[in-house]
Design a protein around this motif. Structure first.
Motif, PDB file in Angstrom:
ATOM      1  N   GLN A  60       2.737 -67.700  39.021  1.00 38.79           N
ATOM      2  CA  GLN A  60       3.315 -66.851  37.979  1.00 38.79           C
ATOM      3  C   GLN A  60       3.778 -65.513  38.553  1.00 38.79           C
ATOM      4  OE1 GLN A  60      -0.011 -66.945  35.254  1.00 38.79           O
ATOM      5  NE2 GLN A  60       1.029 -68.391  33.889  1.00 38.79           N
ATOM      6  N   GLU A  61       3.002 -64.953  39.481  1.00 38.59           N
ATOM      7  CA  GLU A  61       3.402 -63.694  40.119  1.00 38.59           C
ATOM      8  C   GLU A  61       4.664 -63.890  40.954  1.00 38.59           C
ATOM      9  OE1 GLU A  61      -0.079 -62.644  42.267  1.00 38.59           O
ATOM     10  OE2 GLU A  61      -1.077 -61.701  40.549  1.00 38.59           O
ATOM     11  N   ASP A  62       4.723 -65.009  41.697  1.00 36.97           N
ATOM     12  CA  ASP A  62       5.912 -65.309  42.493  1.00 36.97           C
ATOM     13  C   ASP A  62       7.133 -65.452  41.602  1.00 36.97           C
ATOM     14  OD1 ASP A  62       4.412 -65.264  44.782  1.00 36.97           O
ATOM     15  OD2 ASP A  62       4.239 -67.448  44.957  1.00 36.97           O
ATOM     16  N   LEU A  63       6.949 -66.127  40.477  1.00 38.18           N
ATOM     17  CA  LEU A  63       8.060 -66.337  39.551  1.00 38.18           C
ATOM     18  C   LEU A  63       8.593 -65.000  39.030  1.00 38.18           C
ATOM     19  CD1 LEU A  63       9.798 -68.397  38.070  1.00 38.18           C
ATOM     20  CD2 LEU A  63       8.070 -68.473  36.266  1.00 38.18           C
ATOM     21  N   GLU A  64       7.690 -64.090  38.739  1.00 37.53           N
ATOM     22  CA  GLU A  64       8.110 -62.774  38.260  1.00 37.53           C
ATOM     23  C   GLU A  64       8.876 -62.027  39.350  1.00 37.53           C
ATOM     24  OE1 GLU A  64       6.139 -58.731  36.300  1.00 37.53           O
ATOM     25  OE2 GLU A  64       4.992 -60.594  36.415  1.00 37.53           O
ATOM     26  N   THR A  65       8.409 -62.141  40.597  1.00 42.16           N
ATOM     27  CA  THR A  65       9.100 -61.490  41.714  1.00 42.16           C
ATOM     28  C   THR A  65      10.488 -62.089  41.908  1.00 42.16           C
ATOM     29  OG1 THR A  65       7.011 -61.018  42.850  1.00 42.16           O
ATOM     30  CG2 THR A  65       9.016 -61.017  44.190  1.00 42.16           C
ATOM     31  N   TYR A  66      10.574 -63.432  41.869  1.00 44.32           N
ATOM     32  CA  TYR A  66      11.874 -64.086  42.013  1.00 44.32           C
ATOM     33  C   TYR A  66      12.854 -63.608  40.939  1.00 44.32           C
ATOM     34  CZ  TYR A  66       9.432 -67.437  45.054  1.00 44.32           C
ATOM     35  OH  TYR A  66       8.715 -68.023  46.053  1.00 44.32           O
ATOM     36  N   THR A  67      12.356 -63.475  39.718  1.00 43.46           N
ATOM     37  CA  THR A  67      13.212 -63.040  38.611  1.00 43.46           C
ATOM     38  C   THR A  67      13.725 -61.622  38.839  1.00 43.46           C
ATOM     39  OG1 THR A  67      11.941 -64.437  37.098  1.00 43.46           O
ATOM     40  CG2 THR A  67      13.324 -62.737  36.115  1.00 43.46           C
ATOM     41  N   GLN A  68      12.834 -60.740  39.279  1.00 36.65           N
ATOM     42  CA  GLN A  68      13.242 -59.363  39.552  1.00 36.65           C
ATOM     43  C   GLN A  68      14.246 -59.311  40.697  1.00 36.65           C
ATOM     44  OE1 GLN A  68       9.430 -57.565  40.285  1.00 36.65           O
ATOM     45  NE2 GLN A  68       9.040 -57.115  38.131  1.00 36.65           N
ATOM     46  N   ASP A  69      14.004 -60.087  41.758  1.00 37.34           N
ATOM     47  CA  ASP A  69      14.918 -60.109  42.901  1.00 37.34           C
ATOM     48  C   ASP A  69      16.283 -60.657  42.499  1.00 37.34           C
ATOM     49  OD1 ASP A  69      12.942 -59.080  44.471  1.00 37.34           O
ATOM     50  OD2 ASP A  69      12.442 -60.973  45.466  1.00 37.34           O
ATOM     51  N   ALA A  70      16.278 -61.693  41.663  1.00 35.36           N
ATOM     52  CA  ALA A  70      17.537 -62.266  41.209  1.00 35.36           C
ATOM     53  C   ALA A  70      18.343 -61.250  40.418  1.00 35.36           C
ATOM     54  CB  ALA A  70      17.272 -63.518  40.372  1.00 35.36           C
ATOM     55  N   SER A  71      17.666 -60.494  39.580  1.00 34.30           N
ATOM     56  CA  SER A  71      18.345 -59.468  38.791  1.00 34.30           C
ATOM     57  C   SER A  71      18.939 -58.392  39.696  1.00 34.30           C
ATOM     58  CB  SER A  71      17.365 -58.835  37.803  1.00 34.30           C
ATOM     59  OG  SER A  71      17.990 -57.810  37.061  1.00 34.30           O
ATOM     60  N   THR A  72      18.177 -57.985  40.721  1.00 29.37           N
ATOM     61  CA  THR A  72      18.658 -56.979  41.667  1.00 29.37           C
ATOM     62  C   THR A  72      19.884 -57.475  42.415  1.00 29.37           C
ATOM     63  OG1 THR A  72      16.436 -56.061  41.963  1.00 29.37           O
ATOM     64  CG2 THR A  72      18.048 -55.616  43.704  1.00 29.37           C
ATOM     65  N   ASN A  73      19.825 -58.713  42.887  1.00 30.28           N
ATOM     66  CA  ASN A  73      20.949 -59.282  43.635  1.00 30.28           C
ATOM     67  C   ASN A  73      22.174 -59.457  42.757  1.00 30.28           C
ATOM     68  OD1 ASN A  73      20.366 -60.188  46.610  1.00 30.28           O
ATOM     69  ND2 ASN A  73      18.473 -60.551  45.495  1.00 30.28           N
ATOM     70  N   TRP A  74      21.955 -59.744  41.489  1.00 22.89           N
ATOM     71  CA  TRP A  74      23.080 -59.894  40.576  1.00 22.89           C
ATOM     72  C   TRP A  74      23.806 -58.553  40.407  1.00 22.89           C
ATOM     73  CZ3 TRP A  74      25.174 -64.224  38.537  1.00 22.89           C
ATOM     74  CH2 TRP A  74      26.134 -64.050  37.546  1.00 22.89           C
ATOM     75  N   HIS A  75      23.040 -57.476  40.272  1.00 20.65           N
ATOM     76  CA  HIS A  75      23.645 -56.152  40.156  1.00 20.65           C
ATOM     77  C   HIS A  75      24.404 -55.786  41.434  1.00 20.65           C
ATOM     78  CE1 HIS A  75      22.097 -55.163  36.255  1.00 20.65           C
ATOM     79  NE2 HIS A  75      20.840 -55.314  36.614  1.00 20.65           N
ATOM     80  N   LYS A  76      23.850 -56.131  42.597  1.00 21.77           N
ATOM     81  CA  LYS A  76      24.534 -55.860  43.861  1.00 21.77           C
ATOM     82  C   LYS A  76      25.835 -56.652  43.946  1.00 21.77           C
ATOM     83  CE  LYS A  76      20.420 -54.796  46.666  1.00 21.77           C
ATOM     84  NZ  LYS A  76      19.594 -55.249  47.823  1.00 21.77           N
ATOM     85  N   LEU A  77      25.783 -57.889  43.492  1.00 20.49           N
ATOM     86  CA  LEU A  77      26.979 -58.728  43.501  1.00 20.49           C
ATOM     87  C   LEU A  77      28.092 -58.103  42.671  1.00 20.49           C
ATOM     88  CD1 LEU A  77      28.464 -61.394  44.141  1.00 20.49           C
ATOM     89  CD2 LEU A  77      27.338 -62.388  42.146  1.00 20.49           C
TER      90      LEU A  77
END
Length: 372
Positions: A171-188
């Motif tokens: 569950q912690e990994d999933l939360e981290t993945y979600t946050q990272d995905a959001s960050t990468n989307w903004h960078k994109l």
């Protein structure tokens, strides 16, 4: 946002991945231009298509036009580098989002499996009156059954702890993945904005240069080309006069096999047109040619001239050997490949083709060696 909402938001990324495959034209990445950014309809000084300069009336005027056109194309080259860098970064972010989206899906699947296991263990305890498997045997008067029961209780407790720990970690990994995905989307999205701005500037500068040249009469355009050659020859002659040694093994060293392969590829592209953002096979911009040549030699290098200058090993210009890359102008907005005998191969600018030219025909910033 709680974990369930974060996971739901992340899944939305999976649905949006189709947007990541929209093709984008590629090119070379410079330092920001200190001059104001031109718009598509009103390019910046020195030339504005809205206010065309009067046709040249003398050799001196034609030389000024040549300098203006050269400046415009240099600015277009710098913007091209910025576009190429933004595109490379956008590709990287797209790839990261794809990986993270898959990790999110895998994590959700894993959580579902762990919850099923935890539920099965809970149901087993309920059937045993709330006691873990083997607990009844601990109450037995039989020593053997008692020891078996103790072992089963320990095993059950360890299994329960392992499931809960794995569930928490996932569950912690999933939360981290979600946050990272959001960050990468903004960078994109940021890089896509940079691409659009650079593309607008490139088109404006090229349009201004083409309009200025189109105002010349046929004989003036022919003379303009002659002036370009004369300016390049003067620069080359001055540069050669400052070189103490020419391609001697004691200073430049033997050309590597990879360097020879890169030169062979680059020179085989002679005659193909310059197209900003192009990396072949039918056309190239300056860094598109050098990056493809070294990739063909088995040594991938950065895509843009500025990144090539920033990241590749630098060498003294006196030690230059065939295959080395010559970086031009203070903003590292142009690059050519040295082929020996004071000559380099490059893709010059819009309206020109891949060609051989004097290595000193433009202002040299420095030299880098991809296989050092």
């Amino acid at each position: 946002m709680n974990r369930r909402h974060r996971a739901a938001a992340a899944i939305t990324l999976v649905c949006a991945l189709g947007l990541l495959t929209v093709p984008a034209q590629a090119m070379a990445a410079p330092t920001p231009d200190a001059s104001p950014s031109p718009s598509a309809t009103a390019p910046a000084s020195p030339v504005s298509p809205a206010s065309p300069a009067a046709p040249p009336s003398s050799e001196k005027d034609l030389e000024k036009v040549r300098e203006q056109i050269e400046t415009l194309y240099r600015k277009a080259g710098a913007a091209t580098d910025a576009y190429n860098l933004a595109e490379e970064q956008a590709k990287k972010q797209s790839g990261e989002i794809v990986k993270l989206a898959q990790a999110i899906v895998d994590g959700q699947t894993r959580i579902a499996e762990l919850k099923d296991r935890a539920g099965a263990q809970a149901r087993e305890q309920y059937r045993n009156g709330g006691l873990p498997p083997g607990a009844q045997l601990v109450l037995s008067d039989d020593p053997k059954l008692f020891l078996d029961g103790v072992n089963k209780v320990r095993t059950s407790q360890q299994a329960n702890k392992a499931v809960l720990a794995d569930l928490t970690r996932t569950q912690e990994d999933l939360e981290t993945y979600t946050q990272d995905a959001s960050t990468n989307w903004h960078k994109l999205e940021t890089n896509r904005v940079k691409q659009a701005q650079a593309k607008k500037k490139i088109n404006a500068q090229i349009a201004a240069a083409e309009k200025l040249e189109s105002q010349l009469e046929k004989k003036e355009r022919a003379r303009l080309r002659q002036l370009e050659k004369e300016a390049a020859n003067r620069a080359q002659t001055a540069w050669l006069a400052t070189r103490p040694v020419q391609d001697t093994p004691s200073t430049s060293g033997a050309t590597s096999a990879a360097g020879k392969a890169a030169v062979a590829f680059a020179t085989s592209q002679i005659g193909k047109p310059y197209v900003w953002g192009a990396t072949g096979p039918g056309s190239y911009d300056c860094s598109g040619l050098t990056s493809k040549a070294w990739a063909a030699a088995g040594r991938p290098i950065p895509r843009t001239s500025q990144e090539q200058w920033r990241l590749l090993p630098r060498i003294d210009i006196r030690d230059m050997r065939p295959g080395d890359l010559i970086i031009y102008h203070a903003d590292a907005s142009h690059v050519g490949m040295y082929v020996g005998d004071g000559t380099m191969v490059h893709s010059p600018r819009p309206g020109r083709h891949v060609t051989l030219a004097g290595a000193g025909s433009m202002t040299i910033l420095g030299v880098v060696r991809p296989d050092k």
